[in-house]
Design a protein around this motif. Structure first.
Motif, PDB file in Angstrom:
ATOM      1  N   CYS A 198      80.277  33.735  29.116  1.00  0.00           N
ATOM      2  CA  CYS A 198      81.512  33.795  29.900  1.00  0.00           C
ATOM      3  C   CYS A 198      81.443  32.751  31.004  1.00  0.00           C
ATOM      4  O   CYS A 198      80.378  32.518  31.586  1.00  0.00           O
ATOM      5  N   MET A 199      82.584  32.111  31.284  1.00  0.00           N
ATOM      6  CA  MET A 199      82.632  31.043  32.279  1.00  0.00           C
ATOM      7  C   MET A 199      82.378  31.534  33.699  1.00  0.00           C
ATOM      8  O   MET A 199      82.097  30.739  34.591  1.00  0.00           O
ATOM      9  N   SER A 239      90.735  39.168  30.275  1.00  0.00           N
ATOM     10  CA  SER A 239      90.855  37.724  30.034  1.00  0.00           C
ATOM     11  C   SER A 239      89.934  37.281  28.897  1.00  0.00           C
ATOM     12  O   SER A 239      88.966  36.560  29.132  1.00  0.00           O
ATOM     13  N   PRO A 240      90.206  37.728  27.693  1.00  0.00           N
ATOM     14  CA  PRO A 240      89.307  37.400  26.577  1.00  0.00           C
ATOM     15  C   PRO A 240      89.141  35.897  26.363  1.00  0.00           C
ATOM     16  O   PRO A 240      88.144  35.469  25.799  1.00  0.00           O
ATOM     17  N   GLU A 241      90.089  35.085  26.850  1.00  0.00           N
ATOM     18  CA  GLU A 241      89.978  33.632  26.636  1.00  0.00           C
ATOM     19  C   GLU A 241      88.814  33.012  27.406  1.00  0.00           C
ATOM     20  O   GLU A 241      88.393  31.897  27.121  1.00  0.00           O
ATOM     21  N   ILE A 256      80.780  24.055  26.100  1.00  0.00           N
ATOM     22  CA  ILE A 256      80.491  23.570  27.438  1.00  0.00           C
ATOM     23  C   ILE A 256      81.768  23.381  28.269  1.00  0.00           C
ATOM     24  O   ILE A 256      81.804  23.682  29.458  1.00  0.00           O
ATOM     25  N   GLY A 257      82.830  22.939  27.614  1.00  0.00           N
ATOM     26  CA  GLY A 257      84.100  22.752  28.310  1.00  0.00           C
ATOM     27  C   GLY A 257      84.671  24.068  28.812  1.00  0.00           C
ATOM     28  O   GLY A 257      85.043  24.202  29.984  1.00  0.00           O
ATOM     29  N   VAL A 258      84.718  25.062  27.912  1.00  0.00           N
ATOM     30  CA  VAL A 258      85.245  26.385  28.282  1.00  0.00           C
ATOM     31  C   VAL A 258      84.435  26.982  29.426  1.00  0.00           C
ATOM     32  O   VAL A 258      84.967  27.639  30.314  1.00  0.00           O
ATOM     33  N   LEU A 259      83.123  26.760  29.398  1.00  0.00           N
ATOM     34  CA  LEU A 259      82.256  27.346  30.417  1.00  0.00           C
ATOM     35  C   LEU A 259      82.321  26.581  31.734  1.00  0.00           C
ATOM     36  O   LEU A 259      81.808  27.040  32.746  1.00  0.00           O
ATOM     37  N   GLY A 260      82.932  25.403  31.722  1.00  0.00           N
ATOM     38  CA  GLY A 260      83.048  24.618  32.945  1.00  0.00           C
ATOM     39  C   GLY A 260      81.757  23.938  33.343  1.00  0.00           C
ATOM     40  O   GLY A 260      81.457  23.797  34.521  1.00  0.00           O
ATOM     41  N   LEU A 261      80.950  23.531  32.356  1.00  0.00           N
ATOM     42  CA  LEU A 261      79.680  22.869  32.643  1.00  0.00           C
ATOM     43  C   LEU A 261      79.747  21.408  32.223  1.00  0.00           C
ATOM     44  O   LEU A 261      80.587  21.008  31.412  1.00  0.00           O
ATOM     45  N   GLU A 262      78.816  20.614  32.775  1.00  0.00           N
ATOM     46  CA  GLU A 262      78.698  19.208  32.376  1.00  0.00           C
ATOM     47  C   GLU A 262      78.104  19.147  30.972  1.00  0.00           C
ATOM     48  O   GLU A 262      77.274  19.996  30.624  1.00  0.00           O
TER      49      GLU A 262
END
Lengths: 377, 284
Positions: A118-119, A132-134, A158-164
């Motif tokens: 989860c992000m 917020s299942p997304e 990685i994008g969904v999680l907000g990581l580099e």
């Protein structure tokens, strides 16, 4: 059984997952020089109790070095959601750039472990999952080759999680280590909530491991922890293979088979009674187990006792003999209602009638009867 | 034959010389189950209730071809025993309780690769009344008929079956899927079998607290099952965070509550009995 945070972190450290430097104390005056090994102006003091939501309940404090001893003595002995704090973990405070959630948990329907990412970290995953299942990524991990897709999955996530992008390889490495911990320690759940990205890479800021009770024979090192989480009556019941769970009502329940006992609690509620316990004598209970069950029930001083037996491999004559032996030894001064059908039912009835105890054949009639009898005391 | 097992199903018993294994072999034979051989390592050449005992599944099958194995060995040895039966091509019923979760996961993964069926662990087994019984349930309470029954529990199922039989409602097949968190055949698998079975006209589903099998079953019923399904859920008054006997019967956080399961069924028109005895009135 659940492990405490510091036990989980010890396992993480031994298996190559980074955790922050820290130590555990059970008394404020035993901190001594241990604190010198930790760096930073502020430190985190965390109550070691087996319940979620410690932070909100005041079990986690961030304090200046000079205040650590006070913070520890304030926490030790205090109750959090009914759990007494016996140990406190003192840790360095991380400079967190970003927090996420990661766990490996049993997926009952897919019949495998599930990886859950989860992000956001430090959250109630069930709540996020519903609202917020997304924000959540779930993937099944099946068998020996279950991790073959993990690098690709981490890259895609990685994008969904907000990581580099660079973090993907490190995250995949942590997930592999969590999986090997799950297998090696027979864990049903390995959860890091939150997993923090710091200037030095990822670190597990919390650790939740649930070890499978059925596998404790392979992990004797955890056996004492199992005992610690039980009440005295539950410990005594365990010795006899009796499943006992303390509840807050006043009518004791004895039955055979977990499903039937659960249904018995519900039927009792339906007729206005409140169960004092859940007690499953198991399959094929002996006379001694039945006697012991009554003894355990009487320890909570109930207003009535409701016995519900459907004899399959359990023999009604053994159950009846256990009741009669107990009553012969120790008077039961509260109403007793017995429902007993199935294997050797006639013999069982005859044994009970010899002592003037009647039995019914319907569990619902029997529930009504015990509620009436206990209510009229 | 109703679902999965019938009068022609040939069975071997692993752990046949043990106390449970030999006791239930006797009862299964009395019920009419075709038990062709037993297996216990190191006990080849013996016999139990007239059934020849072999040291390995492979040796047993060389002399006595079979379709199913039913396993009674202690939890520590279950994984090996199950791998042995599955690798020899047998569908397998696991009666053993207290089996480590990761062992069950391995067994299920292995069975998937071999395209074999696993029922259990920690289950009473499967019975097609009047034909065959692969399990530990008391045979006399069952009666032949057209209602399929799927359940996570043992004695609670007997309770409901006994009432059905007394009211003249017979059963096509009854599958006790087991009370653990992870079981080989779950509600959805079993619903699919009953859905396709000509002898099954309606289905009783007996669930309990813990997990989301019932919720997922409701979804499956809505999309894939046209037969009438009725349900009962045990544990409406169970507290959170306490395992109610079965390893799988635990409410964690807000997940696994009876309320959520009952709502999932009622939302799609599956009636849910509030007392075990009410199931009878919902059938027919």
């Amino acid at each position: 059984m659940n492990l405490k945070e510091y036990q989980g972190k010890d396992i993480f450290r031994d298996n190559g997952i980074s955790v922050l430097a820290g130590f555990v104390v059970s008394r404020a005056d035993s901190i001594g020089s241990k604190i010198n090994s930790l760096s930073g102006e502020e430190l985190v003091v965390k109550a070691q109790v087996l319940t979620g939501g410690r932070g909100k309940a005041g079990g986690i404090k961030i304090v200046k070095r000079s205040r650590v001893q006070d913070a520890v003595s304030e926490l030790i002995g205090k109750d959090i959601k009914g759990f007494r704090i016996k140990e406190v973990l003192v840790e360095e405070k991380a400079a967190v750039l970003k927090e996420i959630y990661v766990s490996l948990a049993v997926n009952r329907v897919e019949k495998c472990l599930s990886l859950i990412l989860c992000m956001e970290g430090g959250i109630d995953i069930e709540e996020i999952s519903a609202k917020s299942p997304e924000k959540i990524i779930k993937a099944p991990i099946r068998g020996k080759d279950g991790l073959s897709h993990i690098d690709a999955l981490c890259k895609d996530s990685i994008g969904v999680l907000g990581l580099e992008p660079g973090a993907a390889v490190k995250l995949a490495d942590i997930i592999r280590k969590m999986h090997s911990i799950a297998v090696r320690y027979d864990a049903e759940l390995v959860e890091i909530n939150p997993l923090a990205l710091t200037g030095h890479g990822f670190a597990a800021l919390d650790a939740k491991l649930v070890i499978d009770d059925n596998a404790l024979f392979r992990h004797p090192e955890f056996a004492s922890g199992k005992e610690e989480s039980l009440t005295d009556i539950e410990k005594e019941a365990n010795k006899f293979g009796i499943q006992y769970v303390e509840l807050d009502g006043d009518i004791a329940i004895i039955g055979n088979g977990a499903g039937l006992v659960m249904a018995t609690l519900d039927v009792l509620h339906h007729y206005g009674g409140k169960p004092a316990n859940f007690l499953d004598v198991g399959g094929g209970a002996s006379v001694e187990v039945m006697e012991k069950s009554l003894e355990l029930c009487m320890m909570k001083k109930p207003r009535g006792i409701f016995i519900n037996i459907f004899g399959g491999i359990t023999r009604c004559d053994f159950i009846a003999q256990g009741i009669v032996d107990f009553v012969g030894r120790k008077a039961i001064d509260v109403p007793l209602a017995v429902r007993m059908i199935g294997t050797n039912e006639q013999e069982g009835r005859r044994i009970l009638e010899g002592k003037g105890i009647s039995s019914l054949s319907s569990m619902e009639e029997c529930a009504k009867k015990i509620v009436e009898l206990a209510g009229s005391l | 034959m109703a679902v999965l097992v019938g009068k022609n199903t040939k069975v071997i018993v692993q752990g046949i010389t043990g106390q449970q294994g030999s006791f239930h072999t006797k009862l299964m034979l009395e019920y009419g189950t075709q038990i062709v051989a037993g297996v216990t390592p190191g006990k080849a050449g013996q016999s139990v209730e007239g059934v020849p005992v072999f040291g390995t599944v492979k040796d047993a099958l060389a002399m006595h071809p079979a379709d199913f194995s039913i396993i009674f060995v202690p939890a520590k040895f279950l994984k090996d025993a199950a791998f042995e039966s599955l690798s020899n091509g047998l569908d397998t019923v696991l009666i053993t309780e207290n089996v480590p979760l990761h062992d069950v996961l391995s067994i299920i993964e292995f069975a998937r690769g071999k395209k074999r069926l696993v029922i259990g662990p920690n289950c009473p087994g499967i019975i097609t009344p009047g034909e065959t019984k692969l399990g530990i349930m008391p045979g006399h309470i069952f009666s032949k008929g057209n209602t399929g029954v799927i359940s996570r529990s043992g004695t609670l199922t007997y309770e409901i079956i006994e009432q059905m039989t007394r009211k003249g409602i017979g059963q096509s097949t009854v599958i006790g899927i087991g009370g653990d968190q992870i079981v080989g055949t779950n509600f959805i698998d079993a619903l699919a079998y009953f859905g396709k079975d000509d002898e099954t006209r309606e289905i009783v589903l007996i669930g309990e607290i813990g997990g989301d099998q019932e919720e997922r079953a409701a979804e499956f019923i809505q999309n894939h099952v046209s037969k009438k399904v009725v349900a009962y859920i045990a544990g409406v008054h169970a507290p959170k965070g306490k395992r109610m006997g079965h390893a799988g019967a635990i409410i964690t956080g807000n997940a696994g509550t009876a309320e959520s399961k009952i709502n999932a069924f009622e939302r799609i028109g599956v009636k849910v009995a509030r007392l075990p005895s009410e199931i009878i009135g919902l059938l027919g």
